[in-house]
Design an enzyme around this catalytic site. Structure first.
Site, PDB file in Angstrom:
ATOM      1  N   LYS A 212       0.827  -1.206   0.000  1.00 32.99           N
ATOM      2  CA  LYS A 212       0.000   0.000   0.000  1.00 32.99           C
ATOM      3  C   LYS A 212       0.868   1.266   0.000  1.00 32.99           C
ATOM      4  CE  LYS A 212      -3.771  -2.418   2.338  1.00 32.99           C
ATOM      5  NZ  LYS A 212      -4.771  -2.361   3.428  1.00 32.99           N
TER       6      LYS A 212
ATOM      7  N   HIS B 121      -1.897  -5.685   1.318  1.00 32.77           N
ATOM      8  CA  HIS B 121      -3.143  -6.387   1.013  1.00 32.77           C
ATOM      9  C   HIS B 121      -2.779  -7.767   0.493  1.00 32.77           C
ATOM     10  CE1 HIS B 121      -6.952  -7.558  -0.759  1.00 32.77           C
ATOM     11  NE2 HIS B 121      -6.243  -7.957  -1.796  1.00 32.77           N
TER      12      HIS B 121
ATOM     13  N   ASN C 296      -1.970  -0.280   7.038  1.00 29.17           N
ATOM     14  CA  ASN C 296      -1.422  -1.560   7.501  1.00 29.17           C
ATOM     15  C   ASN C 296      -0.542  -2.247   6.448  1.00 29.17           C
ATOM     16  OD1 ASN C 296      -3.413  -2.276   5.767  1.00 29.17           O
ATOM     17  ND2 ASN C 296      -4.712  -3.295   7.266  1.00 29.17           N
TER      18      ASN C 296
ATOM     19  N   PHE D 247     -15.470   3.200   6.444  1.00 26.30           N
ATOM     20  CA  PHE D 247     -14.097   3.570   6.074  1.00 26.30           C
ATOM     21  C   PHE D 247     -13.827   3.479   4.575  1.00 26.30           C
ATOM     22  CE2 PHE D 247     -14.089  -0.940   7.369  1.00 26.30           C
ATOM     23  CZ  PHE D 247     -13.554  -1.542   6.234  1.00 26.30           C
TER      24      PHE D 247
ATOM     25  N   ARG E  17       2.626  -6.904   9.423  1.00 27.41           N
ATOM     26  CA  ARG E  17       1.908  -5.815  10.107  1.00 27.41           C
ATOM     27  C   ARG E  17       2.307  -5.728  11.573  1.00 27.41           C
ATOM     28  NH1 ARG E  17      -3.929  -7.389   7.395  1.00 27.41           N
ATOM     29  NH2 ARG E  17      -3.870  -5.978   5.601  1.00 27.41           N
TER      30      ARG E  17
ATOM     31  N   THR F  62      -5.624  -7.543  10.472  1.00 25.18           N
ATOM     32  CA  THR F  62      -5.916  -6.259   9.804  1.00 25.18           C
ATOM     33  C   THR F  62      -5.461  -5.070  10.659  1.00 25.18           C
ATOM     34  OG1 THR F  62      -7.835  -7.278   8.762  1.00 25.18           O
ATOM     35  CG2 THR F  62      -7.754  -4.865   8.783  1.00 25.18           C
TER      36      THR F  62
ATOM     37  N   ARG G 118      -1.556 -14.569   3.849  1.00 25.07           N
ATOM     38  CA  ARG G 118      -2.391 -13.924   4.879  1.00 25.07           C
ATOM     39  C   ARG G 118      -1.751 -14.100   6.266  1.00 25.07           C
ATOM     40  NH1 ARG G 118      -6.611 -10.464   3.699  1.00 25.07           N
ATOM     41  NH2 ARG G 118      -7.517 -11.090   5.679  1.00 25.07           N
TER      42      ARG G 118
ATOM     43  N   GLU H 157      -8.976 -10.505  -8.306  1.00 27.46           N
ATOM     44  CA  GLU H 157      -7.989  -9.455  -8.067  1.00 27.46           C
ATOM     45  C   GLU H 157      -6.808  -9.570  -9.030  1.00 27.46           C
ATOM     46  OE1 GLU H 157      -7.135  -9.809  -3.879  1.00 27.46           O
ATOM     47  OE2 GLU H 157      -9.150  -9.161  -3.318  1.00 27.46           O
TER      48      GLU H 157
ATOM     49  N   TYR I 160     -12.068  -2.969  -3.801  1.00 26.59           N
ATOM     50  CA  TYR I 160     -12.648  -2.961  -2.453  1.00 26.59           C
ATOM     51  C   TYR I 160     -14.179  -2.890  -2.464  1.00 26.59           C
ATOM     52  CZ  TYR I 160      -8.140  -2.686  -0.023  1.00 26.59           C
ATOM     53  OH  TYR I 160      -6.887  -2.970   0.505  1.00 26.59           O
TER      54      TYR I 160
HETATM   55  P1  IDP Z   1      -7.587  -7.118   5.253  1.00 22.48           P
HETATM   56  O1  IDP Z   1      -6.770  -6.111   4.482  1.00 22.48           O
HETATM   57  O2  IDP Z   1      -6.843  -7.657   6.443  1.00 22.48           O
HETATM   58  O3  IDP Z   1      -8.175  -8.195   4.389  1.00 22.48           O
HETATM   59  P2  IDP Z   1     -10.298  -5.984   5.349  1.00 22.48           P
HETATM   60  O4  IDP Z   1     -11.252  -6.188   6.476  1.00 22.48           O
HETATM   61  O5  IDP Z   1     -10.574  -6.687   4.066  1.00 22.48           O
HETATM   62  O6  IDP Z   1      -8.831  -6.318   5.907  1.00 22.48           O
HETATM   63  O7  IDP Z   1     -10.231  -4.416   5.081  1.00 22.48           O
HETATM   64  C1  IDP Z   1      -9.589  -3.901   3.935  1.00 22.48           C
HETATM   65  C2  IDP Z   1      -8.754  -2.724   4.344  1.00 22.48           C
HETATM   66  O8  IDP Z   1      -9.593  -1.673   4.799  1.00 22.48           O
HETATM   67  C3  IDP Z   1      -7.799  -2.982   5.513  1.00 22.48           C
HETATM   68  O9  IDP Z   1      -6.600  -3.607   5.135  1.00 22.48           O
HETATM   69  C4  IDP Z   1      -7.575  -1.573   6.036  1.00 22.48           C
HETATM   70  O10 IDP Z   1      -6.645  -0.866   5.229  1.00 22.48           O
HETATM   71  C5  IDP Z   1      -8.962  -0.952   5.856  1.00 22.48           C
HETATM   72  N1  IDP Z   1      -9.778  -1.101   7.080  1.00 22.48           N
HETATM   73  C6  IDP Z   1     -10.359  -2.230   7.537  1.00 22.48           C
HETATM   74  N2  IDP Z   1     -11.039  -1.999   8.674  1.00 22.48           N
HETATM   75  C7  IDP Z   1     -10.897  -0.687   8.925  1.00 22.48           C
HETATM   76  C8  IDP Z   1     -11.383   0.162   9.987  1.00 22.48           C
HETATM   77  O11 IDP Z   1     -12.097  -0.251  10.899  1.00 22.48           O
HETATM   78  N3  IDP Z   1     -11.013   1.476   9.916  1.00 22.48           N
HETATM   79  C9  IDP Z   1     -10.247   1.972   8.903  1.00 22.48           C
HETATM   80  N4  IDP Z   1      -9.777   1.212   7.913  1.00 22.48           N
HETATM   81  C10 IDP Z   1     -10.096  -0.105   7.916  1.00 22.48           C
HETATM   82 MG    MG Z   2      -9.638  -8.127   2.871  1.00 23.39          MG
END
Ligand code: IDP
Ligand code: MG
Length: 154
Positions: A9, A115, A112, A57, A102, A91, A85, A126, A49
C-alpha cells in the site's frame, strides 16, 4: 501451486519498506511471478474494495489507496493465499502478532502496509484486475524450488 495478489500500500512505499516487505515473501519461499509499481486509478481501487462499499471507512480507504504509488505482486506457491495472509498478520496492525509484517512494521488499522487476497475466488478476481495481461506474469523456474518443497510436496 496457487497464486495470490499482494499490494504494498502507499504507506509501505512512502515509508521505504518495499524491499523489506518483498524480502519477507521471498525469504518465505514464495515465488514472485508478477511485479509492478503504479498509482492505480480510483476505478480500479473502488472495484478492488467493492465488498467494503457500505463500510464507513470505504471512502477514506479508496483515497488512501490512490494517494500514491502501490506495488502489486503476484506470488506463487503451495497454499500461497493462506500462507500470505498468515505472513501479513491481523488487519489492525496494533493487534497483529509480532513476527508478521503488520505486527512488526505497523500500528494502524487502516495504514497496515499490505493487502493479500483472502480466498481463491478473490485471488482470481484481483489478479485479473491488477494483472489483466497474460504477458505481465512470468513463468520461470526458481532454482531453489527443489529445496523449498520436499519431492512429495511438489
Ligand atoms: P484485510 O486487508 O486484512 O483483508 P479488510 O477487512 O478486508 O482487511 O479491510 C480492507 C482494508 O480496509 C484494511 O486492510 C484496512 O486498510 C482498511 N480497514 C479495515 N477496517 C478498517 C477500519 O475499521 N477502519 C479503517 N480502515 C479499515
Ligand atoms: Mg480483505
Amino acid at each position: 501451486m496457487e497464486r495470490t495478489l499482494v499490494l504494498l500500500k502507499p504507506d509501505a512505499v512512502q515509508r521505504g519498506l518495499i524491499g523489506t516487505i518483498v524480502a519477507r515473501f521471498e525469504h518465505k519461499g514464495l515465488k514472485i511471478v508478477g511485479l509492478k509499481l503504479r498509482q492505480f486509478p480510483v476505478a480500479t481501487v473502488q472495484k478492488h474494495y467493492e465488498a467494503h462499499k457500505e463500510r464507513p471507512f470505504y471512502k477514506a480507504l479508496v483515497e488512501f489507496m490512490t494517494s500514491g504509488p502501490v506495488v502489486a505482486l503476484v506470488l506463487e506457491g503451495k497454499n500461497a493465499i493462506e500462507v500470505t495472509r498468515k505472513l501479513m498478520g491481523k488487519t489492525n496492525a496494533a493487534e497483529a502478532e509480532p513476527g508478521t509484517i503488520r505486527g512488526d512494521l505497523a500500528l494502524s488499522r487502516s495504514n497496515n502496509l499490505v493487502h493479500g487476497s483472502d480466498s481463491a475466488a478473490a485471488a482470481k478476481q484481483e489478479l485479473a484486475l491488477f494483472f489483466p495481461e497474460a504477458s505481465e506474469v512470468c513463468e520461470w523456474n526458481a532454482p531453489e524450488f527443489p529445496w523449498v518443497y520436499s519431492p512429495e510436496e511438489r
